[in-house]
Design a protein around this motif. Structure first.
Motif, mmCIF file in Angstrom:
data_model
loop_
_atom_site.group_PDB
_atom_site.id
_atom_site.type_symbol
_atom_site.label_atom_id
_atom_site.label_comp_id
_atom_site.label_asym_id
_atom_site.label_seq_id
_atom_site.Cartn_x
_atom_site.Cartn_y
_atom_site.Cartn_z
ATOM 1 N N GLU A 259 37.950 35.993 35.552
ATOM 2 C CA GLU A 259 36.917 34.979 35.796
ATOM 3 C C GLU A 259 37.158 33.815 34.855
ATOM 4 O O GLU A 259 37.395 34.020 33.668
ATOM 5 N N MET A 260 37.090 32.606 35.378
ATOM 6 C CA MET A 260 37.158 31.417 34.520
ATOM 7 C C MET A 260 35.805 30.729 34.560
ATOM 8 O O MET A 260 35.201 30.580 35.636
ATOM 9 N N HIS A 261 35.373 30.326 33.377
ATOM 10 C CA HIS A 261 34.065 29.676 33.244
ATOM 11 C C HIS A 261 34.170 28.457 32.335
ATOM 12 O O HIS A 261 35.063 28.394 31.480
ATOM 13 N N LEU A 262 33.241 27.532 32.502
ATOM 14 C CA LEU A 262 33.029 26.452 31.542
ATOM 15 C C LEU A 262 31.682 26.733 30.897
ATOM 16 O O LEU A 262 30.669 26.859 31.603
ATOM 17 N N ILE A 263 31.696 26.867 29.576
ATOM 18 C CA ILE A 263 30.469 27.260 28.885
ATOM 19 C C ILE A 263 29.869 26.030 28.198
ATOM 20 O O ILE A 263 30.566 25.333 27.457
ATOM 21 N N SER A 264 28.608 25.837 28.434
ATOM 22 C CA SER A 264 27.921 24.685 27.843
ATOM 23 C C SER A 264 27.732 24.918 26.335
ATOM 24 O O SER A 264 27.178 25.944 25.923
ATOM 25 N N ARG A 265 28.194 23.964 25.531
ATOM 26 C CA ARG A 265 28.106 24.125 24.070
ATOM 27 C C ARG A 265 26.703 23.830 23.556
ATOM 28 O O ARG A 265 26.373 24.144 22.425
ATOM 29 N N ARG A 266 25.893 23.161 24.347
ATOM 30 C CA ARG A 266 24.535 22.771 23.899
ATOM 31 C C ARG A 266 23.668 22.507 25.140
ATOM 32 O O ARG A 266 24.207 22.393 26.242
ATOM 33 N N PRO A 267 22.368 22.351 24.934
ATOM 34 C CA PRO A 267 21.526 21.977 26.085
ATOM 35 C C PRO A 267 21.953 20.581 26.540
ATOM 36 O O PRO A 267 22.153 19.695 25.710
ATOM 37 N N GLN A 268 22.147 20.407 27.817
ATOM 38 C CA GLN A 268 22.618 19.100 28.318
ATOM 39 C C GLN A 268 22.365 19.011 29.824
ATOM 40 O O GLN A 268 21.887 19.963 30.449
ATOM 41 N N ALA A 269 22.736 17.853 30.378
ATOM 42 C CA ALA A 269 22.545 17.667 31.826
ATOM 43 C C ALA A 269 23.803 17.074 32.442
ATOM 44 O O ALA A 269 24.557 16.369 31.777
ATOM 45 N N ILE A 270 24.017 17.402 33.709
ATOM 46 C CA ILE A 270 25.074 16.760 34.509
ATOM 47 C C ILE A 270 24.349 16.020 35.631
ATOM 48 O O ILE A 270 23.446 16.589 36.272
ATOM 49 N N VAL A 271 24.733 14.773 35.848
ATOM 50 C CA VAL A 271 24.105 14.012 36.940
ATOM 51 C C VAL A 271 25.167 13.731 37.998
ATOM 52 O O VAL A 271 26.227 13.178 37.702
ATOM 53 N N VAL A 272 24.910 14.186 39.225
ATOM 54 C CA VAL A 272 25.824 13.924 40.344
ATOM 55 C C VAL A 272 24.993 13.384 41.498
ATOM 56 O O VAL A 272 24.007 14.020 41.901
ATOM 57 N N ASP A 273 25.430 12.242 42.024
ATOM 58 C CA ASP A 273 24.779 11.694 43.205
ATOM 59 C C ASP A 273 23.256 11.582 42.998
ATOM 60 O O ASP A 273 22.479 12.006 43.873
ATOM 61 N N ASP A 274 22.864 11.089 41.816
ATOM 62 C CA ASP A 274 21.446 10.920 41.457
ATOM 63 C C ASP A 274 20.672 12.226 41.325
ATOM 64 O O ASP A 274 19.432 12.204 41.254
ATOM 65 N N THR A 287 34.064 28.727 37.483
ATOM 66 C CA THR A 287 34.984 27.823 38.189
ATOM 67 C C THR A 287 36.039 28.544 39.026
ATOM 68 O O THR A 287 36.600 27.945 39.945
ATOM 69 N N GLU A 288 36.347 29.800 38.685
ATOM 70 C CA GLU A 288 37.418 30.465 39.449
ATOM 71 C C GLU A 288 37.364 31.975 39.264
ATOM 72 O O GLU A 288 37.054 32.469 38.182
ATOM 73 N N ASN A 289 37.725 32.684 40.323
ATOM 74 C CA ASN A 289 38.061 34.110 40.241
ATOM 75 C C ASN A 289 39.515 34.250 40.643
ATOM 76 O O ASN A 289 39.987 33.543 41.544
ATOM 77 N N SER A 290 40.211 35.152 39.983
ATOM 78 C CA SER A 290 41.600 35.408 40.355
ATOM 79 C C SER A 290 41.749 36.925 40.475
ATOM 80 O O SER A 290 41.897 37.624 39.470
ATOM 81 N N TYR A 291 41.637 37.403 41.727
ATOM 82 C CA TYR A 291 41.665 38.852 41.959
ATOM 83 C C TYR A 291 43.074 39.393 41.817
ATOM 84 O O TYR A 291 44.050 38.755 42.233
ATOM 85 N N LYS A 292 43.166 40.578 41.252
ATOM 86 C CA LYS A 292 44.436 41.296 41.124
ATOM 87 C C LYS A 292 44.327 42.548 42.005
ATOM 88 O O LYS A 292 43.243 43.159 42.081
ATOM 89 N N TYR A 293 45.401 42.888 42.692
ATOM 90 C CA TYR A 293 45.374 44.034 43.621
ATOM 91 C C TYR A 293 46.454 45.033 43.222
ATOM 92 O O TYR A 293 47.465 44.657 42.616
ATOM 93 N N SER A 294 46.268 46.301 43.628
ATOM 94 C CA SER A 294 47.407 47.221 43.619
ATOM 95 C C SER A 294 48.109 46.996 44.958
ATOM 96 O O SER A 294 47.515 46.400 45.878
ATOM 97 N N ILE A 295 49.344 47.473 45.084
ATOM 98 C CA ILE A 295 50.055 47.268 46.355
ATOM 99 C C ILE A 295 49.261 47.908 47.502
ATOM 100 O O ILE A 295 49.072 47.308 48.558
ATOM 101 N N GLY A 296 48.743 49.123 47.258
ATOM 102 C CA GLY A 296 47.976 49.829 48.301
ATOM 103 C C GLY A 296 46.719 49.063 48.683
ATOM 104 O O GLY A 296 46.395 48.949 49.880
ATOM 105 N N GLU A 297 46.003 48.552 47.691
ATOM 106 C CA GLU A 297 44.760 47.805 47.988
ATOM 107 C C GLU A 297 45.068 46.585 48.847
ATOM 108 O O GLU A 297 44.355 46.275 49.794
ATOM 109 N N PHE A 298 46.174 45.891 48.498
ATOM 110 C CA PHE A 298 46.479 44.691 49.282
ATOM 111 C C PHE A 298 46.907 45.068 50.704
ATOM 112 O O PHE A 298 46.512 44.413 51.675
ATOM 113 N N GLN A 299 47.689 46.133 50.825
ATOM 114 C CA GLN A 299 48.131 46.511 52.183
ATOM 115 C C GLN A 299 46.932 46.936 53.052
ATOM 116 O O GLN A 299 46.897 46.637 54.243
ATOM 117 N N ASP A 300 45.953 47.584 52.434
ATOM 118 C CA ASP A 300 44.736 47.961 53.194
ATOM 119 C C ASP A 300 44.019 46.703 53.687
ATOM 120 O O ASP A 300 43.581 46.632 54.832
#
Ligand code: AVI
Length: 329
Positions: A259-274, A287-300
């Motif tokens: 799992e990838m995350h961006l962690i807020s260092r302090r209380p704050q705000a993001i403004v997008v499109d008002d 921001t992201e998951n990167s799944y890992k499989y065994s060969i069997g899990e992927f073939q299933d």
């Protein structure tokens, strides 16, 4: 001494770009939805603007990021076998073509007649397509700028041509497993009944090795993760302070994913499109998951999506795998 000041490099051939880049409006609605969710999320495709694509190329060369190196090693050592199993002279479609380094290792073996790289990073796609058209003049190159997760209507395949879909980089790992199965099922139409899918999958292994790959000492992955916020600012006019966030990546053993995350260092705000989104100190944007499989899990998973696993190639340490799948008829 008389110097030749003229550029003697021959110009690269022009290639026609098929441009289906998603509009900023469609990105904004995904961003607004993600920031309104609990916990907050942003879609990984936002990583890949021009800067993000460059950072990703640097990630691929990091000592800790074993994935690319290992995948290339398999392609180099098994290219002939892979081509023999896939068949030559087909139209090849690559999803997420990036810098195009891997496909070069297959071209001489596979001898495709047409190559269709699909990627969302337009500038990189255009320059890579021109370089490939120059280096492999016997291949018809049709770059497509698009989000390949959305339905695509590609109308330039010669009638009856066999199609090989190539999905490298273990990018399927960035999909949720149910989404991955649905996506693979859709790719069956792109490949057609007599086509094939060559797909790379990172394998499960010890946590330390996996976590190292997403927490490199040089901090490139952290920069890649934070670039998503820079992109919100540049492309979507968001108000966001990059210094207010830090990168976090860890392996969630139970879920089998990084799992990838961006962690807020302090209380704050993001403004997008008002619209204003408040974050507390320590709050995360996933921001992201990167799944890992065994060969069997992927073939299933592949079988559930309607494929027959034909061959799998791995490296001696079994870190990474490349699978040849054919649509079940
Ligand atoms: C593109 N994808 C397979 C990469 C991965 O490993 O999940 C993206 C990436 N994220 C951080 N480092 C690389």
């Amino acid at each position: 001494m008389i110097r030749n000041t003229h550029n003697t490099q021959p110009a690269l051939p022009e290639v026609h770009l098929h441009d289906f880049h998603p509009s900023p409006a469609s990105l904004i609605s995904e961003v607004l939805e993600g920031l309104a969710a609990t916990p907050k999320v942003l879609p990984p495709k936002l990583f890949y603007d021009h800067r993000g694509a460059e950072l990703f190329e640097r990630i691929c060369e990091l000592p800790e990021y074993y994935l690319t190196r290992t995948e290339i090693g398999i392609l180099e050592s098994r290219g002939t076998e892979i081509a023999a199993a896939m068949g030559t002279g087909a139209c090849m479609v690559e999803l997420g073509s990036g810098a195009g380094a891997k496909v070069r290792l297959l071209f001489d073996h596979l001898r495709p007649t047409m190559y269709v790289p699909i990627d969302i990073a337009r500038l990189q796609l255009q320059s890579v397509a021109r370089e490939l058209a120059n280096d492999y003049p016997w291949i018809e190159v049709h770059p497509v700028c698009a989000d390949y997760c959305r339905p695509l209507h590609l109308e330039f395949f010669p009638p009856g041509a066999r199609r090989l879909v190539y999905f490298p980089g273990s990018t399927l790992g960035n999909f949720e497993p149910a989404q991955a199965a649905a996506f693979l099922a859709n790719l069956r139409d792109l490949a057609g009944a007599d086509g094939a899918l060559l797909i790379s999958i990172d394998l499960k292994k010890e946590t330390r090795r996996i976590e190292g790959a997403y927490n490199d000492a040089a901090g490139v992955t952290a920069e890649f993760n934070l670039n998503m916020l820079a992109r919100l600012r540049h492309d979507l006019g968001a108000e966001v302070n990059l210094d207010g966030f830090r990168h976090r990546a860890f392996y969630n053993l139970e879920a089998g994913r990084v799992e990838m995350h961006l962690i807020s260092r302090r209380p704050q705000a993001i403004v997008v499109d008002d619209r204003t989104f408040h974050l507390e100190e320590g709050e995360t944007i996933h921001t992201e998951n990167s799944y890992k499989y065994s060969i069997g899990e992927f073939q299933d998973l592949a079988q559930r999506a309607g494929y027959r696993p034909v061959r799998v190639w791995t490296d001696p340490e079994e870190l990474f795998s490349i699978h040849l799948l054919k649509p079940e008829t």
